[in-house]
Design a protein around this motif. Structure first.
Motif, mmCIF file in Angstrom:
data_model
loop_
_atom_site.group_PDB
_atom_site.id
_atom_site.type_symbol
_atom_site.label_atom_id
_atom_site.label_comp_id
_atom_site.label_asym_id
_atom_site.label_seq_id
_atom_site.Cartn_x
_atom_site.Cartn_y
_atom_site.Cartn_z
ATOM 1 N N THR A 86 4.257 -1.189 -7.985
ATOM 2 C CA THR A 86 3.671 -2.083 -6.973
ATOM 3 C C THR A 86 3.564 -3.508 -7.512
ATOM 4 O OG1 THR A 86 2.360 -0.200 -6.243
ATOM 5 C CG2 THR A 86 1.750 -2.332 -5.354
ATOM 6 N N SER A 135 1.455 2.262 -9.663
ATOM 7 C CA SER A 135 0.741 0.979 -9.780
ATOM 8 C C SER A 135 1.626 -0.070 -10.428
ATOM 9 C CB SER A 135 -0.534 1.154 -10.616
ATOM 10 O OG SER A 135 -1.316 2.192 -10.088
ATOM 11 N N THR A 186 9.570 6.173 0.079
ATOM 12 C CA THR A 186 9.408 4.733 -0.128
ATOM 13 C C THR A 186 10.696 4.133 -0.694
ATOM 14 O OG1 THR A 186 7.124 5.261 -0.708
ATOM 15 C CG2 THR A 186 7.832 2.998 -1.073
ATOM 16 N N SER A 194 2.056 1.909 -3.578
ATOM 17 C CA SER A 194 0.960 2.318 -4.475
ATOM 18 C C SER A 194 0.232 3.575 -3.997
ATOM 19 C CB SER A 194 -0.041 1.169 -4.628
ATOM 20 O OG SER A 194 -0.614 0.870 -3.373
ATOM 21 N N LYS A 195 0.735 4.242 -2.958
ATOM 22 C CA LYS A 195 0.056 5.421 -2.393
ATOM 23 C C LYS A 195 -0.115 6.558 -3.411
ATOM 24 C CE LYS A 195 -0.137 8.227 1.776
ATOM 25 N NZ LYS A 195 0.608 8.779 2.911
ATOM 26 N N THR A 245 8.161 5.144 -7.384
ATOM 27 C CA THR A 245 7.652 5.471 -6.038
ATOM 28 C C THR A 245 8.169 6.828 -5.559
ATOM 29 O OG1 THR A 245 9.534 4.399 -4.987
ATOM 30 C CG2 THR A 245 7.574 3.042 -5.315
ATOM 31 N N THR A 246 7.745 7.218 -4.369
ATOM 32 C CA THR A 246 8.231 8.472 -3.774
ATOM 33 C C THR A 246 9.627 8.239 -3.188
ATOM 34 O OG1 THR A 246 7.276 7.898 -1.639
ATOM 35 C CG2 THR A 246 5.889 9.172 -3.143
ATOM 36 N N PRO A 268 0.816 -1.232 0.000
ATOM 37 C CA PRO A 268 0.000 0.000 0.000
ATOM 38 C C PRO A 268 0.843 1.273 0.000
ATOM 39 C CG PRO A 268 -0.712 -1.515 1.738
ATOM 40 C CD PRO A 268 0.544 -2.063 1.178
ATOM 41 N N ILE A 269 2.028 1.214 0.617
ATOM 42 C CA ILE A 269 2.904 2.399 0.667
ATOM 43 C C ILE A 269 3.430 2.713 -0.730
ATOM 44 C CG2 ILE A 269 5.069 3.334 1.604
ATOM 45 C CD1 ILE A 269 4.527 1.742 4.140
ATOM 46 N N LYS A 283 -1.297 8.058 -6.568
ATOM 47 C CA LYS A 283 -2.268 7.494 -7.519
ATOM 48 C C LYS A 283 -1.837 7.768 -8.963
ATOM 49 C CE LYS A 283 -4.972 5.750 -4.431
ATOM 50 N NZ LYS A 283 -3.865 5.394 -3.555
#
Length: 300
Positions: A50, A47, A120, A39-40, A116-117, A36-37, A42
């Motif tokens: 993930t 996605s 993450t 894919s936070k 990701t960020t 979930p982290i 959007k």
């Protein structure tokens, strides 16, 4: 809070277990909590990252189960330290390499980090490596040294060559991670304690780099050249930390590499030591490029 606790609990459970099933459950808990982290944000990139992360980790987990089950079938023992079957140790070593993102099963790491960020990305390159590295440390006496050394040198080469052409800082950090894992895995065959020291120092040096990149919203090399106007101290710190990670004396990162080379020469593996030095020169190129961009554009 539940997700963070699950990530911490999963890693601690794996690191403290003496049984393959409990270690596997810990890794699964950890993996399911971080999805979930990742894919936070959007976005389609998040996605995609993930799904890539989930698939590679699931394959690695399946390989772990195959390895431990085969060993239990042969020896009747689920104990981590009793992994004696040759086939099982090879499969287990490969699955752990896949979990931590070392060559030749590294392909997911740069792509996942890019999607990701920065927060993450920091989590994946530091905390997520603790459990697989601990398991590898526990079974290091049973793994064939040739396998670990080959994977280590390959990770160094891939990490060095992959990082040269990157303009995205997250991908650069991913290849830096692969390169440093190469040193850790290579020396794991000869001195597991030294391998743990190497990965610990790498984590200590990488964490502030990611945190400073996050605070200044750096994403590309171009951002790096323009950030010094607003935060000179931060950009200079990143340059020095990059040089340290590359293993350049007199910085901290030089110490574990020097000790690793010393260990290789002591064990009469001079060819491997020479190869390691040559590959570290390749990776030094992209670390120096980052440092050069900062140093040249920072006002006196």
């Amino acid at each position: 809070t539940i997700i963070t606790l699950s990530i911490i609990m999963g890693t601690i459970l794996t690191m403290s277990s003496s049984n393959w099933l409990m270690a596997w459950i810990g890794l699964e808990l950890n993996m399911l909590a971080i999805l979930p982290i990742i894919s936070k944000p959007k976005t389609t990139r998040a996605s995609e990252a993930t799904i890539k992360y989930f698939l590679t980790q699931a394959i690695a987990s399946a390989m772990m189960l195959l390895s431990s089950t085969t060993n239990a079938w042969q020896t009747g023992n689920w104990d981590i330290l009793e992994l004696k079957n040759k086939f099982s140790t090879t499969i287990m070593a490969l699955s752990l390499m896949m979990k931590m993102g070392a060559a030749p099963v590294h392909f997911w790491l740069p792509e996942v980090l890019q999607g990701t960020t920065l927060q993450t990305a920091l989590l994946i390159t530091t905390w997520q490596k603790l459990a697989p590295v601990t398991l590898m440390y526990m079974i290091s006496n049973n793994i064939q040294p040739a396998l670990l050394m080959s994977a280590g040198v390959l990770s160094m080469v891939v990490g060095g060559l992959g990082g040269i052409n990157q303009t995205q800082l997250r991908k650069t950090m991913a290849y830096s991670s692969i390169n440093n894992l190469g040193w850790t895995i290579m020396i794991m065959a000869l001195s597991p304690n030294l391998a743990i020291m190497n990965i610990t120092i790498y984590i200590i040096m990488t964490t502030p780099v990611f945190l400073m990149m996050k605070n200044t919203s750096m994403k590309t090399l171009q951002n790096l050249t323009t950030t010094w106007t607003t935060s000179t101290a931060t950009t200079l710190s990143i340059a020095l930390l990059m040089l340290s990670t590359s293993g350049l004396p007199p910085f901290t990162g030089f110490m574990p590499k020097m000790l690793a080379l010393n260990e290789l020469i002591t064990q009469k593996l001079t060819t491997l030591a020479t190869l390691a030095i040559m590959t570290s020169l390749i990776s030094l190129l992209f670390y120096l490029r980052v440092a050069y961009l900062i140093m040249m554009l920072t006002p006196p």
